[in-house]
Design a protein around this motif. Sequence first.
Motif, short mmCIF file in Angstrom:
data_model
loop_
_atom_site.label_atom_id
_atom_site.label_comp_id
_atom_site.label_asym_id
_atom_site.label_seq_id
_atom_site.Cartn_x
_atom_site.Cartn_y
_atom_site.Cartn_z
N ILE D 176 0.86 -1.26 0.08
CA ILE D 176 0.21 -0.04 -0.16
C ILE D 176 0.96 1.22 0.09
O ILE D 176 0.53 2.20 -0.77
N TYR D 179 1.93 1.73 -3.44
CA TYR D 179 1.04 2.43 -4.14
C TYR D 179 0.83 3.89 -4.11
O TYR D 179 0.97 4.81 -5.04
N TYR D 180 0.89 4.26 -2.72
CA TYR D 180 0.71 5.83 -2.48
C TYR D 180 1.86 6.43 -2.94
O TYR D 180 1.91 7.70 -3.25
N ARG D 182 3.60 5.83 -5.57
CA ARG D 182 3.37 6.00 -7.14
C ARG D 182 2.25 7.29 -7.44
O ARG D 182 2.17 7.99 -8.26
N ARG D 183 1.37 7.16 -6.68
CA ARG D 183 0.23 8.01 -6.65
C ARG D 183 0.25 9.32 -6.48
O ARG D 183 -0.23 10.40 -6.68
N GLY D 184 1.52 9.42 -5.71
CA GLY D 184 2.01 11.12 -5.21
C GLY D 184 1.24 11.48 -4.06
O GLY D 184 1.31 12.61 -3.89
#
Lengths: 362, 741, 127, 273
Positions: D176, D179-180, D182-184
């Motif tokens: 997780i 992912y965050y 990569r999401r910025g």
Amino acid sequence: CSKDGKVREPAELQDIVNPQLRLSTVWTARAGEGSGKYRASLDVTVAEDAVYAAEVGGRVYAFDPNTGARLWVTDTDARVISGPSVSGNAVLVGTMEGEVIALKRADGAPYWRSTISSEALATPVGDGNLVIARAGDGRVHALSAVSGSALWMFERTVPSLTLRGLGKPVIDGNRVFVGMDNGRVAALRMADGQPIWEQAVAAPSGRNELERLTDIDGALLLDGGELYVASYGGEVACLDGDTGQVLWRRAVKSYTGPTRIGDIIVVSDESGVVWGLDATTGAAAWKNEDLKYRRLSPPAAFAERIVVGDYEGYLHWLDPKDGRLVARARAGRDPIQAVPVADGALLYVLDTAGRLAAIRAD
Amino acid sequence: FDPFTIADIRAEGLQRLEIGTVLTYLPLAVGDQLNSATSRQAIRALYASGLFQDVQLLRDGNTLVVRVQERPAISSFEIKGNDKIGGDELNQSLKNLGLAEGELFRRELLDQVEQELRRQYYANGYYDVAIESKVTEEPNNRVSLKIEVTEGRVTKIKDINIIGNTVFDDQTLLEQLELRATNWMPFQRSDRYSKQKLVGDLEKLQSYYQDRGYLKFNIRSVQVALTPEKESIYITVNVEEGDVYKVKSRRFSGETILNERFLEALTTTRAGDIFSRKEATESADRIEAALSDIGYAFAEVTPIPEVDEVNKEVSINYYVEPGKRAYVRRISFVGNTGTNDETLRREMRQLEAAPFSKSAVERSRVRLTRLPFIEEAEVETKPVPGSDDLVDIQFKIKERPPGSVQFGVGYSGAQGFLVTGQITHTNFLGTGNRIDASVENNTISRSINLGWTDPYFTADGISQSISLFYRESESVIRFSSGFNSNILGANLTYGIPLSEFVSLRAGLGFEEVALETFPGTTSDEVLQFVVRNGTRFSTYQFRTGISYDSRNRTFFATRGALHALTLDLALPGSDLQYFNASYRAQTYVPLPYRFVIELNGSVGYVDGYGNDDDVPPYENFFAGGPRTVRGYRDGSLGPRDTPFGNEFGGKLRTTAQAELVIPLPIESDGKSTRLSGFFDIGNVFAEPADFEFGELRQSAGIAFSWFTPFLGLLDLSYAFPLNAKEGDRTDRFQITFGSGF
Amino acid sequence: CQLVYKLPTRQGNVIEQKQLDQLKLGMTREQVTYLLGTPLAASPFRTDRWDYVGYYKSPRGKVSKRIVTLYFEQDKLARMEGVEDTSASAGIENPDVKTVIREERKEAAESEREASERDSGVIITPQ
Amino acid sequence: CSADPDRPPPTNPFRPEQTSAREQRLQAAELYRLARRTLESNDFAGAIQRYSQLSLRFPFTDYAIQGQVEKIYALYRNYQPDEALAEADRFLRDYPRHEHVAYVQYIKGLVNFDRDRGLSDALGLDTVRRDTSNLRRAFDDFALLVQRYPQSPYVGDARARMIWLRNRLAAHELTIVEYYMRRGAYIAAAKRAEQIIAQYPGAPATLTALDLLAASYDALGLREQAGDARKLRQAYLATAPREILPQERQERRGFWSRWFGSDRGVEPPPPAG
């Protein structure tokens, strides 16, 4: 006593050994399509000069009482759901659009139309100068018999779930009796609609809406100062007309009105059992279960016997003394829901397909 | 009894349980003082264990005697006759209630189940149901339970009668409702009465009027009546319409937080319009969404109408209560045993360690339910203990089997009978990527496609898809100029969102083509092409396209427009250098009384570039038939080849279709049927220079399309060719169905 | 700003200048939390300082970021950094109204189309 | 009308009260031995059937209680996790002081441990990304076992599984954080990373969490916090290098095989009597 299968199978009819009456159909006539797919309070009304009937399609008919010839027909082009009834020189019907329509009795010409607050589910009744019409939303409207203009309105709340249909009010001199959907009967002053008394016949009991149904849908029976009321809440009661005080009660659940023959009060209950109750004490004189679940019409008195119609168009005659089935006739195949009307030697029967028959017994 | 110290403890009446069990739950021990307080507490503790039906504490000298009667265990439990209501979700709820074999029996449990069953039957319109439960004692302190249900007839709605409506007729109003009276439709379920649906319908009726200016509309009373035999229900709604109100002005009150400029931009109720509750509530929701964008998750904006009775005007006062600001600490998912956490988290419009926005969380939940492999998603917001402005959000996921197999049959004039088979798996290894394999077989071509799509190649939703295909088409049989083409190809495409309605498509493709010609039937043009370029060639293609799509429905839209510009360029260095550019437009103009005008137009142009300007025959455009100009045989318009006079297609195709959609009474919302009158015009030209308006073939006629549950989209059209020239092949009646579109 | 329409990214606290102006040295931690809310970016390894970070990246890539650091001695506010510079506060304090309207409109259009697909029974394999 | 078919005739010879207690115990022992033999022949469905018969006909014998313990094991091996857990809870409620209570608690842990292991687990594919609520329940079951019955024979295996579960949960949290990043959403990533460090100190994923924590603080421009994170990482590497080897190598050492074979070696305990 098979456990599963459908609930409430209608009883089979046994033949009648030696019928006490020889019945013959004098004439039959068609009053349009009758109540069609709707459950309506369309019944036949008999006056001296004519017999009146109406149909959901909107046409109102008048027939000659003896020959059945059609005197006149008027298309009110509305969904007639109750009536016709006779008031003075007018014939009244109630419609699903919430209208009360009056036609001239002589030739059926339109007399007046007036809109009330909701569907006119009960047959409007009039005493010649005032017309009492009941709307589905629990309001009782009084209209002028001459012009249809509204005079007064009496209102009680309606339970969230009721039985379809409203009882026909009964006018007695300067008061009118109304059996309501909340299981109470009210006596209103004809002049201004103020309630003289209000009496609960059946109290709602049970855990869900279905068990709490207490409608008084059958017509009230006024006889000699006493009022006989049948309610779906589980009580048939006899009230004193002046004070509303309950003289006697009997645990019978019925959505059709009682009738009287001799000193026996006859009522057919919701599961098709016909009860004979003693008029003064309410004790059960007899009970006939041969017509169980045959969806009986309100009972009527004719040729010193009790007559009741069923869902296959049969008419059954019962002996008032012991309730035994004594005679049977059949006018048509369609259910009879309207109360048969006796006038002199003839019995007028209207079924839900609009077939009107006049039957003689001797 | 008088208090004493306990010397020993003995249990009586134990059958299944052991003394050890009683001692565990008994709060007393040897040596304790037994008085009325501790004994009452002990009895309550033993009852709380749920093991005992009756508990008594007795004294035998200094020994405490615990006389118990164990609750009977359920040896067998059975419900009979409940085929309409039941199935496993009923058994599951009964298990949770504690009614299963082996559990301990409690009388009030049975009443609870009976009530629940009766309530569910009434909710589904079975008012005639009879429920009877029997408990039979069995040896060894066990009971067997049997519940018998006799369902009786279902109760259907005979008539819904609206009284007092003058402005809108009964038919329009009844169409707004979910409940319907019994009509001719087979398997109709909308005539089953349920109280919740009725409440919902009354709200729909209320908002139908209030969205059209009738601010003071009110439902005076509603009656629900049942026939004595309990087989039909009559619903009567008595309404008072009131007058039409116009909007006078709007103002904002309460703690508005945002400045006036923002608030004005967010509301759409303009002075002078007819009042519409829908506009007012939507404006209020937009303000709430803006406030929750900066953390005011519990903001409440209520549009309060201030009525000016005299000239029937209303000014709307948006009263703002921002509430407390909140932040989201953690978002967690439960139940996704087959889906990766990231596959769900990337659908979130709410981030962690960020202001909490209720509308964003609701949008996230809706996006989850839209995933093909998710059946249900519920969201729960729990405040974080120890802080007053932090919340945790938990999504409960119910998954759906991701794989699906579809078979379709179709028919179209051009391709004849068509059989398609498709296998899709929408959640490959839980990553949310979709793989599908499909086979298509019709009279003139066979094709196999394999596809792999990743909707979230980047976190912001740029999609990547790879597809391989092999297509064999024998156009020697059908209309075209006698050659077969076998194409093997692969494509890599990226879908890039540019704005909420505009998206860009860009990617590379490779095609290996083999042509087959037959001396007897292949036309000269094709033979010359083969002479110049040979029969086998491979092309590297750059495919791109930009599309604006704001239609409200993919099929039978009634609003919005579609503009799609596509360019496929065979790159220099491939055997053939050509490009294929096309522009397609579709606009919908809604008219009163539910009429809609649909305008379609398309221009396609294919040409070589650089030194050879040869266009491969299979890339030519064709016209005629249901997609282009109805009334002419499929693909029969445009230039003919020599010497056989078969259609050869051309480099330029221009078509336009104008349709007037006629609303059908039977299925009013037009979701699955559409009847329209149309006018088509279009043709194909060998060279762009040959374009001549006179040459454009025209036709007009009637078209009917219907979404059949089995055959997919069925298109029927009957057209009159208006200016057919001799040599044109016309087909007045044309039909296509299945997934051949 | 870049061409691709990306999702907006909002992180950390919404820092409002009018709340910051009410900060006074010597305040307790509860008073600060009452004014500014819980510091999301505070690090558990440094208990003597609270960092309020506000960060917003619009769909077109415009970033507005603000960091306010508060130092505590014996749980009393001793030093403040970044309280004055209000350059980025507009982006942090106010919602991005244009994006909110656009997102709402996009959502409405998508849900209406998706509902029609579900009703008409079509299984559209998204291109 | 016909009598209710399934009501046993009043004089039913098979009513157990009529046979003497001693004879009853003999019949119970015989039925129990038959059930145990079916269990050992891995016919779990048949064993479950016989154990139910045993507790139905001879409910008050200790064989029946022992049968209940073995029925729980049979349900577990018959891939009926819900029934196994329900039976286990019922047993713990009815007989909290029975000698095999520790075993039942251990089986509860095993049921939750194996519940989500589907095909992809068997193929050794990386399912660390999926719903971990059952893994957490297994962790708590084993923790309860270790805390309440410290001397039971299953504590060793329970502790080993708890370590494996902890690493698995940490790895899940790490995906997780990735992912965050990569999401910025850098603060979200930082907070999650800090939680991994605080909650799963020994897990190999903590090392990577520290890297990501430093990276996210850098992206936010909080240089001091980024510096703290890097210092903490050095401290971690120094103190327990073996414990937090990167995730993959630990798996390959074959902690125990993922296949269905050996980790099921746990047999139910012998009968009391």
